[in-house]
Design an enzyme around this catalytic site. Sequence first.
Site, mmCIF file in Angstrom:
data_model
loop_
_atom_site.group_PDB
_atom_site.id
_atom_site.type_symbol
_atom_site.label_atom_id
_atom_site.label_comp_id
_atom_site.label_asym_id
_atom_site.label_seq_id
_atom_site.Cartn_x
_atom_site.Cartn_y
_atom_site.Cartn_z
ATOM 1 N N SER A 150 -0.429 -8.686 1.665
ATOM 2 C CA SER A 150 -1.059 -7.834 0.654
ATOM 3 C C SER A 150 -0.736 -8.349 -0.738
ATOM 4 O O SER A 150 0.096 -9.237 -0.923
ATOM 5 C CB SER A 150 -0.577 -6.391 0.811
ATOM 6 O OG SER A 150 0.842 -6.325 0.662
ATOM 7 N N HIS A 151 -1.411 -7.790 -1.728
ATOM 8 C CA HIS A 151 -1.205 -8.113 -3.137
ATOM 9 C C HIS A 151 -0.837 -6.833 -3.876
ATOM 10 O O HIS A 151 -1.257 -5.733 -3.474
ATOM 11 C CB HIS A 151 -2.484 -8.704 -3.740
ATOM 12 C CG HIS A 151 -2.883 -10.024 -3.159
ATOM 13 N ND1 HIS A 151 -2.911 -11.195 -3.886
ATOM 14 C CD2 HIS A 151 -3.280 -10.369 -1.908
ATOM 15 C CE1 HIS A 151 -3.310 -12.196 -3.120
ATOM 16 N NE2 HIS A 151 -3.537 -11.710 -1.904
ATOM 17 N N PRO A 152 -0.091 -6.924 -4.959
ATOM 18 C CA PRO A 152 0.266 -5.716 -5.713
ATOM 19 C C PRO A 152 -0.953 -5.124 -6.412
ATOM 20 O O PRO A 152 -1.785 -5.859 -6.958
ATOM 21 C CB PRO A 152 1.301 -6.229 -6.723
ATOM 22 C CG PRO A 152 0.969 -7.672 -6.900
ATOM 23 C CD PRO A 152 0.471 -8.143 -5.563
ATOM 24 N N THR A 164 -3.141 -9.214 -9.781
ATOM 25 C CA THR A 164 -2.903 -9.307 -8.338
ATOM 26 C C THR A 164 -2.677 -10.745 -7.904
ATOM 27 O O THR A 164 -2.383 -10.993 -6.732
ATOM 28 C CB THR A 164 -4.110 -8.755 -7.548
ATOM 29 O OG1 THR A 164 -5.279 -9.531 -7.856
ATOM 30 C CG2 THR A 164 -4.373 -7.293 -7.887
#
Length: 230
Positions: free
Chosen positions: A93-95, A102
Amino acid sequence: MVNKTLLYRIWHTLFPLRESLSRFRLWDKVILGKGSRCNGTAFEGMNTLMENACVQSCNIGLGTYVGGDSNLQKTKIGRFCSIADHVNTGFGSHPTKCFVTTFPAFYYDTKNLGFSFYRGGGYLFDILKYADSERRYLVEIGNDVWIGYEAIIMAGVTIGDGAIIASRAVVTKDVEPYTIIGGVPAKMIKRRFSDSTITALLEIKWWDWPQDRIMRNIDAIQSGQLEKLK
């Protein structure tokens, strides 16, 4: 369980005409389809990888098959699971809240991209979530699970025994046993059976039985006669 990666490499070295075969047996009770790959993966037996399926650092239980063009990463799968074509597991996942961007080059050393703005070492954001952190499995799938065409299972997800994942579902959260889910993101559609039946099935654990016992009880399994299975 035996890791079969070395046997796989030997076979592909000794048999350069393998690509002309639509299917071939690599070892007893495990079948690889044309173009399939199984790096660092342990099979319990009676397994099939369909054409162009890729499983990396996985553990695959008895009888389970993986559909064509599926890509499974660091996934533990139980017995007698049905994995359809184009299924993918183990995505990171990405922030979305804690950073302005991101883009991964800002929160870990992205050597695979060829550049990075981050010099701190390690990760500022946990891009991978483990369903089993001790054994480093990104996804854990129970027994007798059916995963539909083009489903995506995100990292950190555990899928319970007997669950059904609808085609093209994106699974971001754990799935309870004997639950049908679907959608983007995936949500519960319904339970397959009553709570009492689900409890009984989880206690019976027929998938752990030896094959001769399964064969003796095949009629009860096919007809759902729980009393005969207890």
